[in-house]
Structure formats: structure tokens, C-alpha cells
Enzyme design. Sequence first.
Site, short mmCIF file in Angstrom:
data_model
loop_
_atom_site.label_atom_id
_atom_site.label_comp_id
_atom_site.label_asym_id
_atom_site.label_seq_id
_atom_site.Cartn_x
_atom_site.Cartn_y
_atom_site.Cartn_z
N ASP A 13 0.81 -1.23 0.00
CA ASP A 13 0.00 0.00 0.00
C ASP A 13 0.84 1.27 0.00
O ASP A 13 0.45 2.29 0.56
CB ASP A 13 -0.96 0.02 1.20
CG ASP A 13 -1.72 -1.27 1.34
OD1 ASP A 13 -2.25 -1.74 0.33
OD2 ASP A 13 -1.75 -1.84 2.45
N LYS A 16 1.70 2.37 -5.19
CA LYS A 16 2.25 1.92 -6.48
C LYS A 16 1.36 2.35 -7.64
O LYS A 16 1.84 2.68 -8.71
CB LYS A 16 2.44 0.40 -6.49
CG LYS A 16 3.58 -0.04 -5.58
CD LYS A 16 3.78 -1.53 -5.62
CE LYS A 16 2.82 -2.31 -4.77
NZ LYS A 16 2.97 -2.21 -3.32
N GLY A 40 -4.30 -4.63 -4.51
CA GLY A 40 -5.29 -3.68 -5.03
C GLY A 40 -4.57 -2.42 -5.45
O GLY A 40 -4.17 -1.63 -4.61
N HIS A 41 -4.34 -2.26 -6.74
CA HIS A 41 -3.64 -1.07 -7.23
C HIS A 41 -4.67 -0.08 -7.76
O HIS A 41 -5.38 -0.35 -8.73
CB HIS A 41 -2.63 -1.45 -8.33
CG HIS A 41 -1.51 -2.30 -7.81
ND1 HIS A 41 -0.56 -2.88 -8.60
CD2 HIS A 41 -1.20 -2.65 -6.54
CE1 HIS A 41 0.30 -3.55 -7.83
NE2 HIS A 41 -0.08 -3.44 -6.59
N THR A 129 -6.05 -11.74 3.61
CA THR A 129 -7.16 -11.15 2.85
C THR A 129 -8.21 -12.21 2.51
O THR A 129 -9.24 -11.90 1.94
CB THR A 129 -6.64 -10.53 1.53
OG1 THR A 129 -6.00 -11.54 0.76
CG2 THR A 129 -5.65 -9.40 1.81
N GLN A 221 2.05 -6.09 -3.11
CA GLN A 221 2.35 -6.11 -1.67
C GLN A 221 3.64 -5.32 -1.42
O GLN A 221 3.90 -4.35 -2.13
CB GLN A 221 2.45 -7.55 -1.13
CG GLN A 221 1.13 -8.28 -1.04
CD GLN A 221 0.71 -8.92 -2.32
OE1 GLN A 221 1.48 -9.62 -2.96
NE2 GLN A 221 -0.52 -8.70 -2.75
N THR A 236 2.94 -12.50 3.24
CA THR A 236 2.17 -13.15 2.20
C THR A 236 2.97 -14.37 1.73
O THR A 236 4.04 -14.67 2.27
CB THR A 236 1.81 -12.16 1.07
OG1 THR A 236 0.85 -12.79 0.21
CG2 THR A 236 3.03 -11.71 0.28
N ARG A 302 -5.88 0.71 8.05
CA ARG A 302 -4.47 0.37 8.13
C ARG A 302 -3.87 0.94 9.41
O ARG A 302 -4.20 2.06 9.80
CB ARG A 302 -3.71 0.93 6.92
CG ARG A 302 -4.18 0.34 5.62
CD ARG A 302 -3.45 0.95 4.43
NE ARG A 302 -4.01 0.49 3.18
CZ ARG A 302 -4.17 1.24 2.08
NH1 ARG A 302 -3.77 2.49 2.08
NH2 ARG A 302 -4.71 0.73 1.00
P1 IMP Z 1 -2.55 -12.88 2.18
O1 IMP Z 1 -1.54 -12.50 1.17
O2 IMP Z 1 -3.96 -12.52 1.75
O3 IMP Z 1 -2.46 -14.29 2.64
O4 IMP Z 1 -2.31 -11.98 3.49
C1 IMP Z 1 -1.13 -12.11 4.27
C2 IMP Z 1 -0.77 -10.77 4.91
O5 IMP Z 1 -0.36 -9.86 3.90
C3 IMP Z 1 -1.92 -10.08 5.64
O6 IMP Z 1 -1.40 -9.39 6.77
C4 IMP Z 1 -2.45 -9.10 4.62
O7 IMP Z 1 -3.11 -8.01 5.23
C5 IMP Z 1 -1.17 -8.70 3.93
N1 IMP Z 1 -1.39 -8.28 2.54
C6 IMP Z 1 -1.64 -9.08 1.47
N2 IMP Z 1 -1.76 -8.37 0.36
C7 IMP Z 1 -1.57 -7.08 0.70
C8 IMP Z 1 -1.53 -5.85 -0.05
O8 IMP Z 1 -1.69 -5.82 -1.28
N3 IMP Z 1 -1.28 -4.73 0.68
C9 IMP Z 1 -1.05 -4.75 2.01
N4 IMP Z 1 -1.07 -5.87 2.74
C10 IMP Z 1 -1.32 -7.03 2.09
#
Ligand code: IMP
Length: 417
Positions: A13, A16, A40-41, A129, A221, A236, A302
Site C-alpha cells: 500500500d 504503487k 489492489g492497485h 485477505t 504487496q 504473504t 491500516r
Molecule cells: P494474504 O496475502 O492474503 O495471505 O495476506 C497475508 C498478509 O499480507 C496479511 O497481513 C495481509 O493483510 C497482507 N497483505 C496481502 N496483500 C496485501 C496488499 O496488497 N497490501 C497490504 N497488505 C497485504
Amino acid sequence: MNADILLGLQWGDEGKGKIVDVLTPKYDIIARFQGGPNAGHTLVFNNVKHVLHTIPSGIFRANAMNVIGNGVVIDPYIFKEEIDKLVAHGIDVKSKIIISSKAHIIMPSHKALDEAYENDKGDKKIGSTKKGIGPTYTDKIARTGLRVGDILLDFNAIYNSRKQQHAKILANYSYSFDIVAYEQKWFEGIALIKSMQIIDTEYYINKQLRSGKSVLCEGAQGTLLDIEFGSYPFVTSSNTISAGACVGLGISPKVVGKVFGIFKAYCTRVGSGPFPTELFDETGALMQKYGNEFGSTTGRPRRCGWLDLVALKYAIMLNGVTQLFMMKIDVMNTFDTIKVCTGYSYKGEVIDYMPNDIEGVVPVYKEFKGWNCELPSNSYADLPQEIKTYIEFIETETGVPVQIISTGPEREKTIIR
Ligand code: IMP
């Protein structure tokens, strides 16, 4: 030509979306190399806000080709939704996207597993997520995954055998996700992918590079969520660092050119996990409010805190960052004092590295005077001296130039030095 890489240096976040908007016109090909719909861009075009999850940000450029690399995981349901929205805005999507036959597919049962595993963790939740990212990458590593190339084979048989495997695991867990309800649109997404260009994108990218085309690898990410180097297990499931671009696209380190590292002038994190400079006071609340710090994928608030230079230097080292882009400095326009974490107090001494048991550190801060004014849009020379002092301190500490400074969400509020 070289492949340049754009990636986040914090916990995702970093903004980007705005920067790809500035950078994409310079590139022939934009390629995503990891992650999936957890990203999410956000991009704004013609006053319309678009949030891209799987599709590379070059989709809004007339002449750019967009590659979804082998390192990406695709949820056909979400992918179709994204495409339908873009088509509704008159964007010619199909001719501008190519998909790796080796990219893995997120199945409905992967989403159920994601929820089931999170539920099972009780108060140790990662804050996933719940898009099925972890279970899909788990299957990839376990060599039991479903790939885009399988769509061109006896897909239903492969799908059903994987689904049965998942059902055996799910029988031991509790979850509410409705696999059957999701399947109908998911299969519509599969049909859509089947009608698109599925190729071995590693050959395509290397051929294009050899013929002089420019490639921008678009990370998702952030570095501190990397599966290897992030604050494990609160990470992640992919390699978010620059090396991930090589693995996730099939390019050699020799072709990598510039590495653009994006960071916010403060820090945010969504989901659980250590965050040494997190603020629980009015200042943190103001960062969240002025920075509109709510997730673009999940809407979750956040967590906010001061810039952490120890973490930033770690990210710069891991990625080989050549240029820094600083985002959202305007969020701190009204602050009297700005703090930056320059070290951690840890086991009785001050350290300048991120220890593995990061939970145990206490940040050591250096204070800067705030600037307390609105910022000019596009002139570094016209910035208040207090900001220049702040930026130049970061450059001295990191040894990397801050080339872009974003002073507001609008496209024109971008200072390029
Ligand atoms: P997952 O990738 O959905 O399994 O999430 C794992 C961790 O990464 C969690 O703490 C999410 O909030 C964080 N996370 C995953 N994708 C994003 C992103 O695009 N931006 C910020 N945090 C992310």
C-alpha cells in the site's frame, strides 16, 4: 533492453498505483510477477477510479502489452469481474493481456481453506485477505496445484481431483465460504481465460527484451511481506522482492536494470504482525485520516506509524534499489514534529538491523521540525527547507537518491528530480 522493477519497500500500500501511472508511458510491456487478488492497485483515469487486482497497470495505455507472469496466482472469478469492469469502460482488454500457462489458479476450495486455516489460528491470525493466496501457493510448492495451462487439457478431471483432495482437508475444519455458489462464476472466468492469449510468457518477455522493447516488472504487496524476509509468519506467500521478478517471469538477473523502490513518508500495515513504529495516539489517527489509510482490497483500516529507516534500509539492501520514490509526504503537512526511527533498542543496546525476533525491539527516534504548510505541486526547489532536510537525511542514511516525491493524490502533484 533491460527489465526495470517497481516494488514496495514497506508492508504494501505504498502508492504503487499512482507511480505506475507516471512510469507506464515509458514502457512497452508491464508485467506482474507475483501475488494475486490480495493486491489492489488504485488508478484514476478520466475521473474514474479503477482498482486492479490481477491485471497489470499498463492496461490503460493504448500501446502497452500486459503480462500476467508465472509467479502470479489468478482467481478466475475476480479476474472476470475485473475484465468486465474494464470492458464496460471501453478498454480493449483481451488483445492487451497475455497470461502465462504456468501461472497457478486459485480454486474456490483454496478460498475455503484460507478461511478455515485463519479461523483455526484463533488469536494468532495473520489477517489474511482470505483470497486463497496461501493455500494456492502451498499447492504450487507441494506440486499439487492447478495451472492456467491445465485449462487447455482435460480441465474438469484435473479440477475435480484437486477439489476432492481439498474436501478431505476441509472436513476437519470449520468455515463458511460457499464453494458451490462460487463455482458458477468461477467457471465463467475459466471460459474467459480460455478465450485469451495463454502462452509461455518467459519466451515472450525474453524475446521482446532482445528486440529492444522495454519491460516494467510491477510488484505487489511490499518487501516486508516477503515470504523469506518479511516478519514471518505475518507475511504473504510469494517473493515480493526484486529477485521475485526473475523467478516470477523467467528473466535472468543479468537483464534487470533499475529497481524503483516506493515508500511512504510514514509507515502503514494492514493485518497482524510486528510494526515497531506503530502509533496508538492522535498522530497515528491523523495519519490514517489524512492518508485515507483503508485497504483497497478489504476496506480494513491500516495501522499507521513513523517512518522506520532500519526497515527501509533492509528493504533497499534486499532489492538493490537504485531510485527511491517517496509517497504521501503531504499527509504530515500539519504535524509540528516528524519522527524517524533510526535504530532499535534491543537487549540493552541500540542496533541498526532487523533482528529475527523483531517483536522485542523498541524504536529509537530522531526528530525533525514539521513544515506546517501546503506543498507546491512539482518543484523541489520550492519545497520548504524542513522537508528538504527530512528528504536529504533519508538519502544520506540510505545512500539512494529520492527521485520522485509525491505531494498529493493527483497526478500533477508529483515532483520528479
Ligand atoms: P494474504 O496475502 O492474503 O495471505 O495476506 C497475508 C498478509 O499480507 C496479511 O497481513 C495481509 O493483510 C497482507 N497483505 C496481502 N496483500 C496485501 C496488499 O496488497 N497490501 C497490504 N497488505 C497485504
